[in-house]
Design an enzyme around this catalytic site. Sequence first.
Site, mmCIF file in Angstrom:
data_model
loop_
_atom_site.group_PDB
_atom_site.id
_atom_site.type_symbol
_atom_site.label_atom_id
_atom_site.label_comp_id
_atom_site.label_asym_id
_atom_site.label_seq_id
_atom_site.Cartn_x
_atom_site.Cartn_y
_atom_site.Cartn_z
ATOM 1 N N LYS A 149 -4.694 99.683 -1.168
ATOM 2 C CA LYS A 149 -5.897 99.069 -0.608
ATOM 3 C C LYS A 149 -5.479 98.185 0.551
ATOM 4 O O LYS A 149 -4.708 97.237 0.371
ATOM 5 C CB LYS A 149 -6.626 98.267 -1.679
ATOM 6 C CG LYS A 149 -7.837 97.526 -1.126
ATOM 7 C CD LYS A 149 -8.672 96.921 -2.214
ATOM 8 C CE LYS A 149 -9.840 96.146 -1.622
ATOM 9 N NZ LYS A 149 -10.699 95.568 -2.648
ATOM 10 N N LYS A 162 -7.793 103.291 0.035
ATOM 11 C CA LYS A 162 -8.990 102.643 0.558
ATOM 12 C C LYS A 162 -8.636 101.793 1.765
ATOM 13 O O LYS A 162 -7.657 101.039 1.675
ATOM 14 C CB LYS A 162 -9.568 101.769 -0.556
ATOM 15 C CG LYS A 162 -10.764 100.961 -0.161
ATOM 16 C CD LYS A 162 -11.167 100.093 -1.310
ATOM 17 C CE LYS A 162 -12.259 99.166 -0.837
ATOM 18 N NZ LYS A 162 -12.526 98.117 -1.768
#
Length: 337
Positions: free
Chosen positions: A205, A260
């Site tokens: 992330k 992400k």
Amino acid sequence: MNFPLPSPAWPPVARPRRLRKSPWIRSLVAQHHLHPSDLIWPLFIREGNGIREAVGSMPGVERLSIDILVEQAAEAHAFGLPAVAIFPVTPANLKNPEGLEALNPENLACRAIRALKQALPTLGIICDVALDPYTSHGQDGLVRNGQVENDATVEVLCKQAVTQAMAGCDVIAPSDMMDGRVGSIRKALDLAGFDQVAILSYSAKYASAFYGPFRDAVGSAANLGSGDKKTYQMDPANGDEALREVALDLAEGADMVMVKPGMPYLDIISRVKQAFSVPTFAYQVSGEYAMILAAAQNGWLDHDKAMLESLLAFKRAGADGILTYFAPKAARLLAGL
Ligand code: PBG
């Protein structure tokens, strides 16, 4: 003046266009396909009854009260969506520096999980683990001496995960990027008797500008102010580090991993899938959604085509599934409805 001679391969022997000639052959040779079962719908939930509140920076996305959430999830499930991911909008008076509301078994997220489970027992429920919906400073963890403290945060995240599992959550999705949290959460879940609750880790992330509209949607933008999450979310400059994060999370017991944001990080999705061959998910985040919607609303992009192409790109990169705010629209379109 001398012109170069035609190459010996002229006229061409290989004519790739033969396989693009008409719809039937294009569909026959298509390598990747998008199905409603590839899509996970992230939903914003708020207090109240009968409420659908527009999110300004995400046209078409709404904050829903639990009753409407159940209705909407039922409709999407009927189109073939297997799972939803829920994100609570915590009322400001329940936020504090320790994010204590995260541990309240009667909090918005837990009530939403119970309502969804009761009404739609075959729908998968995924729940974020991180403190940012609950903290008055908007950080994902506990702040000590101006820093987000790792180990103290992990302890609270374990309790948050067990609280959500007790409410009936099927998949715990730690989105906080603390070191060691997957292993600790796995242990805490197992000890509490939840060995069948899976972990979908936000493994790679990045500290991304593309989360802006999400922070508006859950109301954490104002809390975070000019702060950022660069001491725990990854540096967009790094690729190899994503593989290290994924390797650690798998070793700690993650069942599935996530990259992400999505579209700016297709290279990472591809590398992760090739290196580990585990269920790998992409999160097409709020800013990606907002970009496509803004262009479509201006008449600069065809909404449906841009949506489907952006989603198919994740499959091509190697993703097994996609978290996307387009999920219900895309599923409806794919189902031919
Ligand atoms: C919370 C969380 C965020 C997103 C998912 N979980 C925001 C953040 O880390 O600041 C972003 C999702 C999106 O932008 O759509 N930890």
